[in-house]
Structures are given as structure tokens and as C-alpha cells.
Design a protein around this motif. Sequence first.
Motif, PDB file in Angstrom:
ATOM      1  N   THR A  95      11.457 -60.054 -43.135  1.00 28.87           N
ATOM      2  CA  THR A  95      12.493 -60.319 -42.285  1.00 28.87           C
ATOM      3  C   THR A  95      12.545 -61.457 -41.217  1.00 28.87           C
ATOM      4  O   THR A  95      11.148 -61.680 -40.953  1.00 28.87           O
ATOM      5  N   TYR A  96      13.508 -61.885 -40.772  1.00 24.30           N
ATOM      6  CA  TYR A  96      13.448 -63.001 -39.749  1.00 24.30           C
ATOM      7  C   TYR A  96      12.388 -63.037 -38.605  1.00 24.30           C
ATOM      8  O   TYR A  96      11.578 -63.694 -38.278  1.00 24.30           O
ATOM      9  N   TYR A  97      12.369 -61.562 -38.006  1.00 23.50           N
ATOM     10  CA  TYR A  97      11.446 -61.430 -36.959  1.00 23.50           C
ATOM     11  C   TYR A  97      10.189 -60.589 -37.633  1.00 23.50           C
ATOM     12  O   TYR A  97       9.018 -60.431 -36.745  1.00 23.50           O
ATOM     13  N   GLY A  98       9.997 -60.816 -38.571  1.00 25.29           N
ATOM     14  CA  GLY A  98       8.740 -60.031 -39.259  1.00 25.29           C
ATOM     15  C   GLY A  98       8.257 -58.902 -39.019  1.00 25.29           C
ATOM     16  O   GLY A  98       7.279 -58.583 -39.658  1.00 25.29           O
ATOM     17  N   GLN A  99       9.258 -57.992 -38.837  1.00 21.42           N
ATOM     18  CA  GLN A  99       9.012 -56.657 -39.107  1.00 21.42           C
ATOM     19  C   GLN A  99       9.152 -55.932 -40.307  1.00 21.42           C
ATOM     20  O   GLN A  99       9.877 -56.763 -41.229  1.00 21.42           O
TER      21      GLN A  99
ATOM     22  N   TYR B  33      -1.323 -55.322 -37.943  1.00 21.78           N
ATOM     23  CA  TYR B  33      -0.984 -54.450 -38.964  1.00 21.78           C
ATOM     24  C   TYR B  33      -2.137 -53.795 -39.666  1.00 21.78           C
ATOM     25  O   TYR B  33      -3.215 -54.352 -40.018  1.00 21.78           O
ATOM     26  N   GLU B  56       5.309 -49.465 -34.631  1.00 23.28           N
ATOM     27  CA  GLU B  56       5.807 -48.768 -35.584  1.00 23.28           C
ATOM     28  C   GLU B  56       4.847 -48.132 -36.288  1.00 23.28           C
ATOM     29  O   GLU B  56       3.717 -48.563 -36.487  1.00 23.28           O
ATOM     30  N   ARG B  95       0.206 -61.459 -37.503  1.00 24.26           N
ATOM     31  CA  ARG B  95       1.208 -62.892 -37.668  1.00 24.26           C
ATOM     32  C   ARG B  95       1.238 -63.250 -36.362  1.00 24.26           C
ATOM     33  O   ARG B  95       1.105 -62.381 -35.370  1.00 24.26           O
ATOM     34  N   ALA B  96       1.888 -64.600 -36.156  1.00 26.49           N
ATOM     35  CA  ALA B  96       2.240 -64.913 -35.015  1.00 26.49           C
ATOM     36  C   ALA B  96       3.575 -64.703 -34.658  1.00 26.49           C
ATOM     37  O   ALA B  96       4.451 -64.246 -35.284  1.00 26.49           O
ATOM     38  N   GLY B  98       7.443 -64.586 -33.986  1.00 25.59           N
ATOM     39  CA  GLY B  98       8.576 -65.219 -34.331  1.00 25.59           C
ATOM     40  C   GLY B  98       8.286 -65.940 -35.699  1.00 25.59           C
ATOM     41  O   GLY B  98       9.214 -66.722 -36.490  1.00 25.59           O
ATOM     42  N   GLN B  99       7.277 -65.642 -36.419  1.00 28.88           N
ATOM     43  CA  GLN B  99       6.766 -66.054 -37.703  1.00 28.88           C
ATOM     44  C   GLN B  99       7.090 -65.608 -38.897  1.00 28.88           C
ATOM     45  O   GLN B  99       6.366 -65.065 -39.745  1.00 28.88           O
ATOM     46  N   GLY B 100       8.208 -64.599 -38.735  1.00 23.12           N
ATOM     47  CA  GLY B 100       8.549 -63.946 -39.969  1.00 23.12           C
ATOM     48  C   GLY B 100       8.521 -64.684 -41.055  1.00 23.12           C
ATOM     49  O   GLY B 100       8.070 -63.940 -42.353  1.00 23.12           O
ATOM     50  N   ARG B 101       8.945 -65.819 -41.089  1.00 17.63           N
ATOM     51  CA  ARG B 101       8.915 -66.814 -42.315  1.00 17.63           C
ATOM     52  C   ARG B 101       7.748 -67.110 -42.899  1.00 17.63           C
ATOM     53  O   ARG B 101       7.606 -67.584 -44.105  1.00 17.63           O
ATOM     54  N   TYR B 104       2.629 -62.269 -43.397  1.00 15.21           N
ATOM     55  CA  TYR B 104       1.526 -61.917 -42.751  1.00 15.21           C
ATOM     56  C   TYR B 104       0.189 -62.537 -43.372  1.00 15.21           C
ATOM     57  O   TYR B 104       0.266 -62.820 -44.387  1.00 15.21           O
TER      58      TYR B 104
END
Lengths: 113, 115
Positions: A95-99, B33, B56, B95-96, B98-101, B104
Amino acid sequence: AQSVTQPDIHITVSEGASLELRCNYSYGATPYLFWYVQSPGQGLQLLLKYFSGDTLVQGIKGFEAEFKRSQSSFNLRKPSVHWSDAAEYFCAVGTYYGQNFVFGPGTRLSVLP
Amino acid sequence: EPEVTQTPSHQVTQMGQEVILRCVPISNHLYFYWYRQILGQKVEFLVSFYNNEISEKSEIFDDQFSVERPDGSNFTLKIRSTKLEDSAMYFCASRAPGQGRNGYTFGSGTRLTVV
């Protein structure tokens, strides 16, 4: 929450033949999509990723994948398979925020000489 | 290219023993993670960690498991009393912000064998 399916558990192709591995995802917003490869006993290597822009993305080792929003798919392709491509391939969605990064069950690729 | 480093690559332990799996994430990454892959099965999420606390965890991550970032560089997974079914490959990832794109970055894994 997102989910990923890979319909093919195991695929066998001959060396030099073309390859397509299927991946379908479920997610309410624009997904970030990834393909990872895992050689036997090894870690996960990122092949390619899609998050926006051109729906055909190029990756390492001659792989490419095409994002099709209408089909919720992100299939991996290679025009000519090499014996060294034999491995497990995992599609993943983020997802956008990486979760909530979620993997598909994987497709095992065997390559015949 | 920066890497996530995991040690050891393979660990054998007796059932009931405690094990600590170690990971060194990429230095400017803030999210960490652990994932698990039982032989022949899919890669499953265990836990995510940010700002020195668990953000989580999955139902797999029960009271036998704990994570820690003891010194600002290492990120560890402890299994307090191992069971046979804990035998798996354990992957660390980071991951960094805000780097969801970018997805990982995964380590090469630790293969844990419980005998």
C-alpha cells in the motif's frame, strides 16, 4: 485488506520458451505490486515493481510485468526462459504507506533442458 | 546497493530452547518486519516494528515470540521455547519511511531447524 492469488502452483517450461506467471490481487485502492524470486534455499530478490505510470514495467533478468486494472492482474512474463530461472516466484501487494505487505502463495517454475 | 543482513544463515536448536535471530536493517530505514516461510508454503507476516514498538502482529506471533531493537542497528526475533512447528525460514525486512512504493528489502533469511 489486500490479498493476492497466484493460480498456478507449479509451471514447467522448456528452456528458450516464453513464460507467463499469473497474479491477481484484491485491493480497494491503487495497489503497489511486486514480483519477488526465491532460488532454492535462498532469500527473496525483488524482480520488479509497479506503483504508477506505465503499466508495463521492466525488471531484472529480462523479466517484465503488466498491470491491468480491469482484470486486477499483474502477470510476469519473460520471452525466453533460461535454466537459471528455475525458482519460486512470489507476487506481492503493498500500500501507499507501506503497511500490510502481502505475498501470494507462490508459483514454482521448473525449466526443462 | 544496501542490504539487510541476517545471521545466522542456518540454526539448529533443540525443542524447548530459546533462539535469537538477528537482523541488521538498512541504516536509514525506520520500519522493520519479520516474515516466516515454512518449507513449501507461502511467506507469512509475523510482526512489524516502528519507533521501538510493535505496530502490528499476526496471530502467528504469540507470546513465545518477541522482537527488540537493542542497540539502534540490530533487530532481533526471539523465540522463547521453540517447537517443532517453528522450523521455517525467517526473513527480516526493512523499508524507509513513506516508501511503500519501493516495497520491502528482505534479508537472505535464517533457516531455523527445531529437532
